[in-house]
Design a protein around this motif. Structure first.
Motif, PDB file in Angstrom:
ATOM      1  N   GLN A   2       0.830  -1.203   0.000  1.00  0.00           N
ATOM      2  CA  GLN A   2       0.000   0.000   0.000  1.00  0.00           C
ATOM      3  C   GLN A   2       0.863   1.251   0.000  1.00  0.00           C
ATOM      4  O   GLN A   2       0.535   2.251  -0.652  1.00  0.00           O
ATOM      5  CB  GLN A   2      -0.925   0.003   1.219  1.00  0.00           C
ATOM      6  N   ARG A   3       1.995   1.189   0.711  1.00  0.00           N
ATOM      7  CA  ARG A   3       2.920   2.329   0.718  1.00  0.00           C
ATOM      8  C   ARG A   3       3.467   2.586  -0.686  1.00  0.00           C
ATOM      9  O   ARG A   3       3.625   3.738  -1.100  1.00  0.00           O
ATOM     10  CB  ARG A   3       4.062   2.052   1.706  1.00  0.00           C
ATOM     11  N   VAL A   4       3.708   1.532  -1.438  1.00  0.00           N
ATOM     12  CA  VAL A   4       4.210   1.683  -2.809  1.00  0.00           C
ATOM     13  C   VAL A   4       3.137   2.310  -3.702  1.00  0.00           C
ATOM     14  O   VAL A   4       3.428   3.230  -4.481  1.00  0.00           O
ATOM     15  CB  VAL A   4       4.654   0.312  -3.375  1.00  0.00           C
ATOM     16  N   LEU A   5       1.892   1.830  -3.597  1.00  0.00           N
ATOM     17  CA  LEU A   5       0.820   2.402  -4.410  1.00  0.00           C
ATOM     18  C   LEU A   5       0.642   3.886  -4.099  1.00  0.00           C
ATOM     19  O   LEU A   5       0.455   4.709  -5.004  1.00  0.00           O
ATOM     20  CB  LEU A   5      -0.496   1.657  -4.166  1.00  0.00           C
ATOM     21  N   ASP A   6       0.682   4.249  -2.815  1.00  0.00           N
ATOM     22  CA  ASP A   6       0.544   5.651  -2.431  1.00  0.00           C
ATOM     23  C   ASP A   6       1.703   6.479  -2.983  1.00  0.00           C
ATOM     24  O   ASP A   6       1.511   7.614  -3.424  1.00  0.00           O
ATOM     25  CB  ASP A   6       0.485   5.779  -0.905  1.00  0.00           C
ATOM     26  N   HIS A   7       2.896   5.909  -2.942  1.00  0.00           N
ATOM     27  CA  HIS A   7       4.074   6.615  -3.461  1.00  0.00           C
ATOM     28  C   HIS A   7       3.934   6.857  -4.963  1.00  0.00           C
ATOM     29  O   HIS A   7       4.241   7.953  -5.453  1.00  0.00           O
ATOM     30  CB  HIS A   7       5.338   5.797  -3.174  1.00  0.00           C
ATOM     31  N   ILE A   8       3.465   5.869  -5.691  1.00  0.00           N
ATOM     32  CA  ILE A   8       3.268   6.029  -7.136  1.00  0.00           C
ATOM     33  C   ILE A   8       2.253   7.138  -7.402  1.00  0.00           C
ATOM     34  O   ILE A   8       2.465   7.998  -8.264  1.00  0.00           O
ATOM     35  CB  ILE A   8       2.831   4.703  -7.775  1.00  0.00           C
ATOM     36  N   ASP A   9       1.133   7.130  -6.678  1.00  0.00           N
ATOM     37  CA  ASP A   9       0.108   8.160  -6.870  1.00  0.00           C
ATOM     38  C   ASP A   9       0.673   9.557  -6.663  1.00  0.00           C
ATOM     39  O   ASP A   9       0.330  10.490  -7.392  1.00  0.00           O
ATOM     40  CB  ASP A   9      -1.051   7.939  -5.892  1.00  0.00           C
ATOM     41  N   ARG A  10       1.523   9.715  -5.661  1.00  0.00           N
ATOM     42  CA  ARG A  10       2.036  11.044  -5.305  1.00  0.00           C
ATOM     43  C   ARG A  10       3.216  11.481  -6.169  1.00  0.00           C
ATOM     44  O   ARG A  10       3.562  12.661  -6.183  1.00  0.00           O
ATOM     45  CB  ARG A  10       2.483  11.063  -3.840  1.00  0.00           C
ATOM     46  N   HIS A  11       3.864  10.540  -6.848  1.00  0.00           N
ATOM     47  CA  HIS A  11       5.117  10.861  -7.537  1.00  0.00           C
ATOM     48  C   HIS A  11       5.123  10.396  -8.993  1.00  0.00           C
ATOM     49  O   HIS A  11       6.132   9.919  -9.502  1.00  0.00           O
ATOM     50  CB  HIS A  11       6.299  10.227  -6.797  1.00  0.00           C
ATOM     51  N   LEU A  12       3.993  10.573  -9.691  1.00  0.00           N
ATOM     52  CA  LEU A  12       3.920  10.134 -11.084  1.00  0.00           C
ATOM     53  C   LEU A  12       4.927  10.858 -11.974  1.00  0.00           C
ATOM     54  O   LEU A  12       5.293  10.354 -13.038  1.00  0.00           O
ATOM     55  CB  LEU A  12       2.503  10.340 -11.628  1.00  0.00           C
ATOM     56  N   ASP A  13       5.368  12.043 -11.549  1.00  0.00           N
ATOM     57  CA  ASP A  13       6.329  12.802 -12.350  1.00  0.00           C
ATOM     58  C   ASP A  13       7.777  12.480 -11.994  1.00  0.00           C
ATOM     59  O   ASP A  13       8.702  13.021 -12.619  1.00  0.00           O
ATOM     60  CB  ASP A  13       6.100  14.314 -12.160  1.00  0.00           C
ATOM     61  N   ASP A  14       7.995  11.619 -11.014  1.00  0.00           N
ATOM     62  CA  ASP A  14       9.347  11.365 -10.515  1.00  0.00           C
ATOM     63  C   ASP A  14       9.853   9.999 -10.964  1.00  0.00           C
ATOM     64  O   ASP A  14       9.211   9.303 -11.750  1.00  0.00           O
ATOM     65  CB  ASP A  14       9.355  11.468  -8.987  1.00  0.00           C
ATOM     66  N   ASP A  15      11.006   9.634 -10.433  1.00  0.00           N
ATOM     67  CA  ASP A  15      11.618   8.351 -10.751  1.00  0.00           C
ATOM     68  C   ASP A  15      10.803   7.222 -10.125  1.00  0.00           C
ATOM     69  O   ASP A  15      10.718   7.119  -8.898  1.00  0.00           O
ATOM     70  CB  ASP A  15      13.058   8.332 -10.215  1.00  0.00           C
ATOM     71  N   LEU A  16      10.200   6.386 -10.966  1.00  0.00           N
ATOM     72  CA  LEU A  16       9.428   5.242 -10.487  1.00  0.00           C
ATOM     73  C   LEU A  16      10.019   3.948 -11.032  1.00  0.00           C
ATOM     74  O   LEU A  16       9.307   3.022 -11.416  1.00  0.00           O
ATOM     75  CB  LEU A  16       7.956   5.388 -10.891  1.00  0.00           C
TER      76      LEU A  16
END
Length: 281
Positions: A2-16
Protein backbone atom coordinates in the motif's frame (compact mmCIF):
# COMPACT_ATOMS: atom_id res chain seq x y z
CA UNK A 1 2.52 -2.68 -0.98
CA UNK A 2 0.00 0.00 0.00
CA UNK A 3 2.92 2.33 0.72
CA UNK A 4 4.21 1.68 -2.81
CA UNK A 5 0.82 2.40 -4.41
CA UNK A 6 0.54 5.65 -2.43
CA UNK A 7 4.07 6.62 -3.46
CA UNK A 8 3.27 6.03 -7.14
CA UNK A 9 0.11 8.16 -6.87
CA UNK A 10 2.04 11.04 -5.31
CA UNK A 11 5.12 10.86 -7.54
CA UNK A 12 3.92 10.13 -11.08
CA UNK A 13 6.33 12.80 -12.35
CA UNK A 14 9.35 11.37 -10.51
CA UNK A 15 11.62 8.35 -10.75
CA UNK A 16 9.43 5.24 -10.49
CA UNK A 17 12.04 2.72 -11.54
CA UNK A 18 12.30 -0.75 -10.02
CA UNK A 19 15.26 0.48 -7.93
CA UNK A 20 13.28 3.41 -6.53
CA UNK A 21 10.10 1.48 -5.77
CA UNK A 22 11.81 -1.54 -4.23
CA UNK A 23 13.52 0.91 -1.86
CA UNK A 24 10.10 2.32 -0.91
CA UNK A 25 8.90 -1.22 -0.23
CA UNK A 26 12.12 -2.09 1.65
CA UNK A 27 12.44 -5.27 -0.44
CA UNK A 28 15.21 -6.48 -2.70
CA UNK A 29 14.54 -5.70 -6.37
CA UNK A 30 14.07 -9.36 -7.26
CA UNK A 31 11.74 -10.07 -4.34
CA UNK A 32 9.76 -6.86 -4.82
CA UNK A 33 9.22 -7.44 -8.56
CA UNK A 34 7.87 -10.94 -7.98
CA UNK A 35 5.82 -9.98 -4.92
CA UNK A 36 4.17 -7.03 -6.67
CA UNK A 37 3.18 -9.14 -9.68
CA UNK A 38 1.85 -11.90 -7.42
CA UNK A 39 -0.16 -9.41 -5.34
CA UNK A 40 -1.65 -7.30 -8.11
CA UNK A 41 -1.62 -9.50 -11.20
CA UNK A 42 0.56 -7.22 -13.34
CA UNK A 43 4.17 -6.09 -13.34
CA UNK A 44 5.29 -2.92 -11.59
CA UNK A 45 6.43 -1.49 -14.94
CA UNK A 46 3.00 -1.99 -16.50
CA UNK A 47 1.25 -0.61 -13.42
CA UNK A 48 3.29 2.61 -13.57
CA UNK A 49 2.68 2.90 -17.33
CA UNK A 50 -1.08 2.55 -16.82
CA UNK A 51 -1.10 5.03 -13.92
CA UNK A 52 0.63 7.66 -16.06
CA UNK A 53 -1.50 6.90 -19.11
CA UNK A 54 -4.68 7.11 -17.04
CA UNK A 55 -3.79 10.58 -15.83
CA UNK A 56 -2.93 11.58 -19.41
CA UNK A 57 -6.29 10.34 -20.69
CA UNK A 58 -8.10 12.32 -18.00
CA UNK A 59 -6.25 15.45 -19.03
CA UNK A 60 -7.14 14.83 -22.68
CA UNK A 61 -10.82 14.26 -21.97
CA UNK A 62 -11.50 16.83 -19.26
CA UNK A 63 -8.70 19.43 -19.25
CA UNK A 64 -8.78 21.03 -22.67
CA UNK A 65 -6.30 23.81 -21.81
CA UNK A 66 -3.26 21.50 -21.97
CA UNK A 67 -1.78 20.63 -25.37
CA UNK A 68 -1.14 17.04 -26.46
CA UNK A 69 2.61 17.75 -26.30
CA UNK A 70 2.33 18.98 -22.71
CA UNK A 71 0.29 15.92 -21.76
CA UNK A 72 2.82 13.61 -23.46
CA UNK A 73 5.70 15.13 -21.48
CA UNK A 74 3.63 14.95 -18.31
CA UNK A 75 3.12 11.22 -18.94
CA UNK A 76 6.89 10.67 -19.07
CA UNK A 77 7.38 10.54 -22.86
CA UNK A 78 10.21 12.47 -24.43
CA UNK A 79 8.33 13.16 -27.67
CA UNK A 80 4.65 13.40 -28.61
CA UNK A 81 5.11 10.81 -31.38
CA UNK A 82 6.15 8.14 -28.88
CA UNK A 83 3.20 9.05 -26.66
CA UNK A 84 0.82 8.91 -29.63
CA UNK A 85 2.04 5.43 -30.62
CA UNK A 86 1.70 4.10 -27.07
CA UNK A 87 -1.71 5.70 -26.66
CA UNK A 88 -3.03 4.29 -29.94
CA UNK A 89 -1.70 0.84 -29.09
CA UNK A 90 -3.45 0.95 -25.72
CA UNK A 91 -6.77 2.58 -26.70
CA UNK A 92 -7.11 2.21 -30.46
CA UNK A 93 -7.26 6.00 -30.92
CA UNK A 94 -4.74 8.77 -31.29
CA UNK A 95 -4.58 11.26 -28.40
CA UNK A 96 -6.16 13.90 -30.66
CA UNK A 97 -9.04 11.61 -31.67
CA UNK A 98 -9.58 10.56 -28.05
CA UNK A 99 -9.78 14.22 -27.03
CA UNK A 100 -12.46 14.84 -29.67
CA UNK A 101 -14.56 11.67 -29.27
CA UNK A 102 -13.33 9.27 -26.56
CA UNK A 103 -14.07 5.58 -27.02
CA UNK A 104 -14.92 4.92 -23.37
CA UNK A 105 -15.69 1.24 -23.80
CA UNK A 106 -12.17 0.52 -25.09
CA UNK A 107 -10.75 2.84 -22.43
CA UNK A 108 -12.46 0.92 -19.63
CA UNK A 109 -11.30 -2.41 -21.07
CA UNK A 110 -7.71 -1.19 -21.31
CA UNK A 111 -7.68 -0.13 -17.66
CA UNK A 112 -9.36 -3.28 -16.38
CA UNK A 113 -6.12 -4.81 -15.00
CA UNK A 114 -5.18 -1.49 -13.36
CA UNK A 115 -8.60 -1.10 -11.72
CA UNK A 116 -8.52 -4.72 -10.56
CA UNK A 117 -5.08 -4.17 -9.02
CA UNK A 118 -6.22 -1.11 -7.07
CA UNK A 119 -9.39 -2.87 -5.93
CA UNK A 120 -7.35 -5.52 -4.15
CA UNK A 121 -6.27 -2.99 -1.54
CA UNK A 122 -9.42 -1.21 -0.39
CA UNK A 123 -9.85 0.73 2.84
CA UNK A 124 -11.15 -1.12 5.87
CA UNK A 125 -13.83 1.03 7.50
CA UNK A 126 -14.96 0.88 11.12
CA UNK A 127 -18.22 1.93 12.76
CA UNK A 128 -16.40 4.91 14.26
CA UNK A 129 -15.73 6.24 10.75
CA UNK A 130 -19.44 7.04 10.33
CA UNK A 131 -20.85 10.31 11.72
CA UNK A 132 -24.39 11.71 11.75
CA UNK A 133 -24.78 15.15 10.17
CA UNK A 134 -27.67 17.48 9.37
CA UNK A 135 -27.43 18.12 5.66
CA UNK A 136 -28.84 21.50 4.51
CA UNK A 137 -31.38 21.73 1.70
CA UNK A 138 -29.25 22.20 -1.43
CA UNK A 139 -30.67 23.30 -4.81
CA UNK A 140 -28.76 21.69 -7.66
CA UNK A 141 -28.54 21.58 -11.43
CA UNK A 142 -28.71 17.94 -12.54
CA UNK A 143 -27.59 16.10 -15.66
CA UNK A 144 -29.01 12.56 -15.57
CA UNK A 145 -27.16 9.58 -16.97
CA UNK A 146 -29.59 6.87 -18.11
CA UNK A 147 -28.28 3.61 -19.51
CA UNK A 148 -25.20 1.42 -19.39
CA UNK A 149 -22.82 2.44 -16.54
CA UNK A 150 -19.94 2.14 -19.01
CA UNK A 151 -21.23 5.34 -20.59
CA UNK A 152 -20.85 7.38 -17.38
CA UNK A 153 -17.48 8.93 -18.40
CA UNK A 154 -19.12 10.36 -21.51
CA UNK A 155 -21.91 11.90 -19.43
CA UNK A 156 -19.34 13.34 -17.01
CA UNK A 157 -17.50 14.90 -19.94
CA UNK A 158 -20.72 16.56 -21.17
CA UNK A 159 -21.54 17.74 -17.65
CA UNK A 160 -18.08 19.26 -17.17
CA UNK A 161 -18.43 21.08 -20.51
CA UNK A 162 -21.86 22.42 -19.54
CA UNK A 163 -20.66 23.59 -16.11
CA UNK A 164 -17.83 25.54 -17.63
CA UNK A 165 -20.08 27.09 -20.26
CA UNK A 166 -22.43 28.54 -17.61
CA UNK A 167 -19.81 29.49 -15.03
CA UNK A 168 -20.59 26.73 -12.54
CA UNK A 169 -17.20 25.01 -12.49
CA UNK A 170 -16.14 22.89 -9.54
CA UNK A 171 -14.18 25.78 -7.98
CA UNK A 172 -17.35 27.87 -7.57
CA UNK A 173 -20.07 25.22 -7.17
CA UNK A 174 -20.13 22.12 -4.94
CA UNK A 175 -20.33 18.82 -6.81
CA UNK A 176 -22.69 15.97 -5.92
CA UNK A 177 -23.65 12.60 -7.39
CA UNK A 178 -27.04 11.02 -6.68
CA UNK A 179 -27.17 7.21 -6.93
CA UNK A 180 -30.76 6.54 -7.90
CA UNK A 181 -30.29 2.76 -8.16
CA UNK A 182 -27.92 -0.10 -7.38
CA UNK A 183 -26.05 -1.19 -10.54
CA UNK A 184 -25.91 -4.76 -9.24
CA UNK A 185 -29.72 -4.96 -9.12
CA UNK A 186 -30.60 -2.80 -12.12
CA UNK A 187 -30.44 -3.73 -15.78
CA UNK A 188 -27.93 -1.60 -17.75
CA UNK A 189 -30.73 -0.03 -19.79
CA UNK A 190 -32.48 1.20 -16.61
CA UNK A 191 -29.42 2.37 -14.69
CA UNK A 192 -29.74 6.02 -13.58
CA UNK A 193 -27.29 8.44 -12.00
CA UNK A 194 -27.50 12.19 -11.32
CA UNK A 195 -24.51 14.52 -11.76
CA UNK A 196 -25.14 17.71 -9.80
CA UNK A 197 -23.73 21.20 -9.35
CA UNK A 198 -25.05 23.20 -6.41
CA UNK A 199 -26.71 26.43 -7.55
CA UNK A 200 -29.65 28.68 -6.71
CA UNK A 201 -29.88 29.85 -10.34
CA UNK A 202 -32.91 29.18 -12.45
CA UNK A 203 -31.94 26.66 -15.12
CA UNK A 204 -33.77 27.44 -18.36
CA UNK A 205 -34.62 24.68 -20.88
CA UNK A 206 -31.42 23.63 -22.65
CA UNK A 207 -30.11 21.15 -25.21
CA UNK A 208 -27.95 19.43 -22.55
CA UNK A 209 -31.08 18.36 -20.63
CA UNK A 210 -29.83 19.85 -17.38
CA UNK A 211 -32.72 20.37 -14.96
CA UNK A 212 -33.28 21.79 -11.50
CA UNK A 213 -33.68 19.63 -8.41
CA UNK A 214 -33.20 19.76 -4.67
CA UNK A 215 -31.19 17.55 -2.34
CA UNK A 216 -33.48 17.83 0.69
CA UNK A 217 -32.53 18.84 4.19
CA UNK A 218 -32.23 16.00 6.68
CA UNK A 219 -30.11 13.79 8.86
CA UNK A 220 -27.53 11.65 7.11
CA UNK A 221 -24.96 9.05 8.04
CA UNK A 222 -21.72 10.26 6.48
CA UNK A 223 -18.67 8.17 5.58
CA UNK A 224 -15.61 9.99 4.29
CA UNK A 225 -13.86 8.09 1.50
CA UNK A 226 -10.18 8.87 0.94
CA UNK A 227 -8.79 7.60 -2.35
CA UNK A 228 -10.34 6.09 -5.45
CA UNK A 229 -13.85 7.47 -5.90
CA UNK A 230 -14.99 6.27 -9.35
CA UNK A 231 -16.39 3.10 -7.74
CA UNK A 232 -18.02 3.62 -4.32
CA UNK A 233 -19.57 0.17 -4.05
CA UNK A 234 -17.25 -0.93 -1.22
CA UNK A 235 -17.95 2.00 1.17
CA UNK A 236 -21.66 1.99 0.23
CA UNK A 237 -21.88 -1.71 1.06
CA UNK A 238 -20.20 -1.01 4.41
CA UNK A 239 -22.85 1.60 5.26
CA UNK A 240 -25.78 -0.65 4.35
CA UNK A 241 -24.45 -4.01 5.52
CA UNK A 242 -22.19 -3.20 8.47
CA UNK A 243 -23.24 0.16 9.92
CA UNK A 244 -27.03 0.40 9.41
CA UNK A 245 -28.26 -2.87 11.03
CA UNK A 246 -26.79 -2.03 14.45
CA UNK A 247 -27.25 1.73 14.31
CA UNK A 248 -30.90 1.89 15.38
CA UNK A 249 -31.51 4.25 12.44
CA UNK A 250 -34.09 4.07 9.64
CA UNK A 251 -33.58 5.04 6.02
CA UNK A 252 -35.27 8.13 4.61
CA UNK A 253 -36.98 8.11 1.21
CA UNK A 254 -34.08 9.67 -0.69
CA UNK A 255 -31.28 7.79 -2.43
CA UNK A 256 -27.66 7.52 -1.42
CA UNK A 257 -25.60 10.48 -2.64
CA UNK A 258 -22.09 11.84 -2.35
CA UNK A 259 -20.21 15.12 -2.43
CA UNK A 260 -16.99 15.22 -4.43
CA UNK A 261 -14.75 17.32 -2.17
CA UNK A 262 -11.50 17.00 -4.12
CA UNK A 263 -10.89 15.55 -7.57
CA UNK A 264 -8.42 13.35 -9.42
CA UNK A 265 -6.18 14.34 -11.20
CA UNK A 266 -6.22 17.74 -9.43
CA UNK A 267 -4.82 15.82 -6.46
CA UNK A 268 -3.18 12.36 -6.43
CA UNK A 269 -5.79 9.63 -6.58
CA UNK A 270 -4.98 8.32 -3.10
CA UNK A 271 -5.70 11.81 -1.70
CA UNK A 272 -9.10 12.45 -3.29
CA UNK A 273 -11.89 13.10 -0.77
CA UNK A 274 -15.51 12.02 -1.22
CA UNK A 275 -18.23 12.24 1.44
CA UNK A 276 -20.86 9.49 1.09
CA UNK A 277 -24.31 10.38 2.52
CA UNK A 278 -26.92 7.83 3.59
CA UNK A 279 -30.21 9.76 4.26
CA UNK A 280 -31.89 8.89 7.59
CA UNK A 281 -35.31 9.54 9.13
Amino acid sequence: MQRVLDHIDRHLDDDLSLDALSAVAAFSKHHFHRQFAATFGLSIHRYVQLARMRRASHHLAFHTAASVTEIALDAGYQAPDAFARAFRQRFGQSPTDFRKTPDWKTWLTAFGPFIDARSRHMANYTLNDVVIRDFPATPVAVMTHLGDPQGIPGTIRRFVTWRRSVGLGKTVSDTFTIFYCDPRRTSPTQFRLGLCAATTRTIPPNDDRVTQDLIPRGRCAVLRVIGRSDDLEHPATFLYRNWLPGSGEELRDFPLFCQRVTFYPDVPENETVTDLFLPLV
